[in-house]
Scaffold this motif. Structure first.
Motif, PDB file in Angstrom:
ATOM      1  N   THR A 131       0.850  -1.188   0.000  1.00  0.00           N
ATOM      2  CA  THR A 131       0.000   0.000   0.000  1.00  0.00           C
ATOM      3  C   THR A 131       0.889   1.242   0.000  1.00  0.00           C
ATOM      4  OG1 THR A 131      -0.004   0.095   2.415  1.00  0.00           O
ATOM      5  CG2 THR A 131      -1.768  -1.186   1.365  1.00  0.00           C
ATOM      6  N   LYS A 132       0.271   2.400  -0.074  1.00  0.00           N
ATOM      7  CA  LYS A 132       1.027   3.649   0.043  1.00  0.00           C
ATOM      8  C   LYS A 132       1.739   3.696   1.393  1.00  0.00           C
ATOM      9  CE  LYS A 132       0.566   8.683   0.065  1.00  0.00           C
ATOM     10  NZ  LYS A 132      -0.371   9.841  -0.035  1.00  0.00           N
ATOM     11  N   LYS A 133       1.043   3.255   2.452  1.00  0.00           N
ATOM     12  CA  LYS A 133       1.670   3.199   3.771  1.00  0.00           C
ATOM     13  C   LYS A 133       2.842   2.232   3.765  1.00  0.00           C
ATOM     14  CE  LYS A 133       0.796   1.875   8.588  1.00  0.00           C
ATOM     15  NZ  LYS A 133      -0.208   1.335   9.546  1.00  0.00           N
ATOM     16  N   GLY A 134       2.692   1.089   3.070  1.00  0.00           N
ATOM     17  CA  GLY A 134       3.769   0.112   2.985  1.00  0.00           C
ATOM     18  C   GLY A 134       4.991   0.670   2.282  1.00  0.00           C
ATOM     19  N   VAL A 135       4.765   1.466   1.237  1.00  0.00           N
ATOM     20  CA  VAL A 135       5.872   2.122   0.536  1.00  0.00           C
ATOM     21  C   VAL A 135       6.596   3.073   1.486  1.00  0.00           C
ATOM     22  CG1 VAL A 135       6.443   3.773  -1.285  1.00  0.00           C
ATOM     23  CG2 VAL A 135       4.850   1.895  -1.756  1.00  0.00           C
ATOM     24  N   GLU A 136       5.830   3.840   2.258  1.00  0.00           N
ATOM     25  CA  GLU A 136       6.428   4.778   3.212  1.00  0.00           C
ATOM     26  C   GLU A 136       7.202   4.034   4.300  1.00  0.00           C
ATOM     27  OE1 GLU A 136       2.978   6.871   4.487  1.00  0.00           O
ATOM     28  OE2 GLU A 136       2.934   8.212   2.734  1.00  0.00           O
ATOM     29  N   GLU A 137       6.673   2.888   4.744  1.00  0.00           N
ATOM     30  CA  GLU A 137       7.378   2.088   5.752  1.00  0.00           C
ATOM     31  C   GLU A 137       8.706   1.570   5.208  1.00  0.00           C
ATOM     32  OE1 GLU A 137       3.739   0.214   8.449  1.00  0.00           O
ATOM     33  OE2 GLU A 137       4.412  -0.854   6.659  1.00  0.00           O
ATOM     34  N   ALA A 138       8.707   1.143   3.949  1.00  0.00           N
ATOM     35  CA  ALA A 138       9.937   0.635   3.340  1.00  0.00           C
ATOM     36  C   ALA A 138      10.983   1.743   3.224  1.00  0.00           C
ATOM     37  CB  ALA A 138       9.631   0.041   1.968  1.00  0.00           C
ATOM     38  N   ILE A 139      10.551   2.930   2.842  1.00  0.00           N
ATOM     39  CA  ILE A 139      11.473   4.064   2.727  1.00  0.00           C
ATOM     40  C   ILE A 139      12.024   4.442   4.100  1.00  0.00           C
ATOM     41  CG2 ILE A 139      11.603   6.527   2.180  1.00  0.00           C
ATOM     42  CD1 ILE A 139       9.624   5.977  -0.114  1.00  0.00           C
ATOM     43  N   GLU A 140      11.172   4.438   5.113  1.00  0.00           N
ATOM     44  CA  GLU A 140      11.621   4.743   6.472  1.00  0.00           C
ATOM     45  C   GLU A 140      12.611   3.690   6.960  1.00  0.00           C
ATOM     46  OE1 GLU A 140      12.308   6.450  10.073  1.00  0.00           O
ATOM     47  OE2 GLU A 140      11.323   7.329   8.315  1.00  0.00           O
ATOM     48  N   ALA A 141      12.355   2.422   6.624  1.00  0.00           N
ATOM     49  CA  ALA A 141      13.299   1.357   6.986  1.00  0.00           C
ATOM     50  C   ALA A 141      14.652   1.613   6.344  1.00  0.00           C
ATOM     51  CB  ALA A 141      12.754  -0.001   6.552  1.00  0.00           C
ATOM     52  N   GLY A 142      14.633   2.075   5.089  1.00  0.00           N
ATOM     53  CA  GLY A 142      15.877   2.390   4.400  1.00  0.00           C
ATOM     54  C   GLY A 142      16.656   3.494   5.083  1.00  0.00           C
ATOM     55  N   LYS A 143      15.952   4.486   5.611  1.00  0.00           N
ATOM     56  CA  LYS A 143      16.623   5.570   6.333  1.00  0.00           C
ATOM     57  C   LYS A 143      17.296   5.041   7.595  1.00  0.00           C
ATOM     58  CE  LYS A 143      13.455   9.173   4.687  1.00  0.00           C
ATOM     59  NZ  LYS A 143      12.397  10.145   5.073  1.00  0.00           N
ATOM     60  N   ARG A 144      16.657   4.082   8.243  1.00  0.00           N
ATOM     61  CA  ARG A 144      17.212   3.536   9.485  1.00  0.00           C
ATOM     62  C   ARG A 144      18.491   2.733   9.249  1.00  0.00           C
ATOM     63  NH1 ARG A 144      13.145   2.023  14.061  1.00  0.00           N
ATOM     64  NH2 ARG A 144      11.536   3.611  13.852  1.00  0.00           N
ATOM     65  N   ILE A 145      18.608   2.132   8.072  1.00  0.00           N
ATOM     66  CA  ILE A 145      19.797   1.309   7.795  1.00  0.00           C
ATOM     67  C   ILE A 145      20.747   1.992   6.821  1.00  0.00           C
ATOM     68  CG2 ILE A 145      18.531  -0.831   8.236  1.00  0.00           C
ATOM     69  CD1 ILE A 145      18.507  -1.233   5.144  1.00  0.00           C
ATOM     70  N   SER A 146      20.557   3.277   6.572  1.00  0.00           N
ATOM     71  CA  SER A 146      21.328   3.973   5.538  1.00  0.00           C
ATOM     72  C   SER A 146      22.813   4.059   5.853  1.00  0.00           C
ATOM     73  CB  SER A 146      20.767   5.386   5.324  1.00  0.00           C
ATOM     74  OG  SER A 146      20.878   6.156   6.511  1.00  0.00           O
ATOM     75  N   ASN A 147      23.188   3.884   7.126  1.00  0.00           N
ATOM     76  CA  ASN A 147      24.598   3.943   7.523  1.00  0.00           C
ATOM     77  C   ASN A 147      25.185   2.571   7.826  1.00  0.00           C
ATOM     78  OD1 ASN A 147      24.935   6.874   7.539  1.00  0.00           O
ATOM     79  ND2 ASN A 147      23.502   6.843   9.253  1.00  0.00           N
TER      80      ASN A 147
END
Length: 356
Positions: A131-147
């Motif tokens: 869903t749109k929320k699922g896309v946002e969750e995936a992007i947020e997960a990416g920010k958390r592991i970006s380093n």
């Protein structure tokens, strides 16, 4: 040491999973049951244009705590180690990684919310997008592991897990491109070939496999969860959903899901961690719970109460044959990320210096 613990030679009779068409053995880890595959004497090979793994492991090294070193693993890839995030390693094996005490990161992410999650339907192995929320969750997960370094990505064959992995990597500061490997046949290998060595170095292999798929819910798939509870009774539906060894009608139990997921983890993913590769797995609630059961040595009663939120990454550090859970990385802008080790902190510093 495999799956965070030593192997005991005590074995039960083979357990057959009708969805696999193969048998596996139930082993005991520290007197706790853990579903692990019968891989004695097995040898596997996985190859693609820019990724090759050869695995050969002896029966003794898999099922007994002996002093012998396992057979070597050769991992060729345009990937990085934690200690040097931008170097290329051409050859690693168990003994080498043990001597160097390589530290490898293992990131587990349950996919973001799917369209059937939103509709409260049993999804299982049905291939439903985010869903749109699922896309946002995936992007947020990416920010958390970006380093946190990522050298290899494993996902299920289902689109919601693949979308989560790809969207998460758009946020990574390393800026490498995740590329799904197609090794189904000669045409797939030829048509997806990369001819630039420099481009290969800036790519991350993404390996998809059905063995990481969500538990197959059989005749419950597509049914509304609330309506199903009203029809069959809450206790019956709860038993189908939350028991360890009772499957829904013509579906998989968590135990059956664990047989295939843990087998794949040990046979395909764990050798890469031994070789010092940093791995991300984007998969599903039950396939990830199965892997965590093995890593954390959970009992069958403990694992059924384990809840994994959608889109929240979980970090483990693999070092000297052991898995240490470091929790979930917080936002990338916060300085005190408690999940970091000293080596990961150095990796982040390297990224900071390269950004100037």
């Amino acid at each position: 040491m495999v799956c965070g613990s030593s192997w005991n030679s005590r074995m039960d009779a083979a357990v057959c999973n009708p969805f696999l068409g193969t048998s596996s053995s139930r082993c005991y880890v520290s007197s706790r049951p853990c579903v692990c595959p019968d891989l004695r004497g097995s040898s596997m090979r996985l190859s693609s244009e820019f990724f090759k793994v050869e695995i050969g492991r002896s029966e003794r090294s898999l099922f007994q705590s002996s002093g012998k070193k396992p057979s070597p693993i050769i991992a060729l890839a345009s990937q990085t180690s934690v200690s040097d995030p931008f170097s290329t390693s051409s050859k690693n094996n168990y003994s080498d990684s043990s001597k160097k005490s390589n530290e490898a990161a293992l990131i587990l992410i349950r996919h973001g919310e799917s369209l059937w999650n939103e509709k409260n339907l049993f999804t299982g192995s049905v291939d439903v997008p985010l869903t749109k929320k699922g896309v946002e969750e995936a992007i947020e997960a990416g920010k958390r592991i970006s380093n946190i370094p990522v050298d290899m990505i494993y996902t299920s064959s289902l689109i919601r897990a693949q979308m989560t992995a790809m969207l998460a990597m758009t946020q990574h500061r390393q800026r490498k491109v995740p590329i799904i490997l197609h090794d189904e046949n000669e045409r797939a290998r030829t048509w997806s070939r990369i001819y630039s060595e420099e481009t290969k170095k800036q790519s991350i292999p993404v390996i998809t496999d059905w063995q990481l798929n969500e538990r197959m819910y059989g005749e419950l798939q597509g049914l509304n969860k609330q309506e199903t509870a009203e029809r069959y009774g809450k206790e019956q539906v709860h038993e189908w959903r939350r028991s360890y060894d009772i499957p829904p009608p013509n579906g998989e139990s968590l135990e059956m899901c664990a047989q295939r997921a843990v087998m794949y983890f040990r046979n395909e993913i764990e050798p890469q961690l031994f070789a010092g590769k940093n791995v991300m797995i984007a998969a599903h609630g039950n396939s990830l719970r199965s892997i965590i059961m093995c890593l954390d040595k959970l009992t069958s009663q403990e694992v059924i109460s384990l809840e994994l939120s959608t889109g929240i990454p979980l970090l483990y550090i693999f070092k000297e044959g052991r898995y240490v859970r470091r929790g979930s990385p917080v936002g990338p802008t916060e300085a005190g990320v408690y999940a970091y080790t000293r080596t990961l902190a150095q990796y982040r510093q390297n990224l900071d210096e390269m950004s100037y």
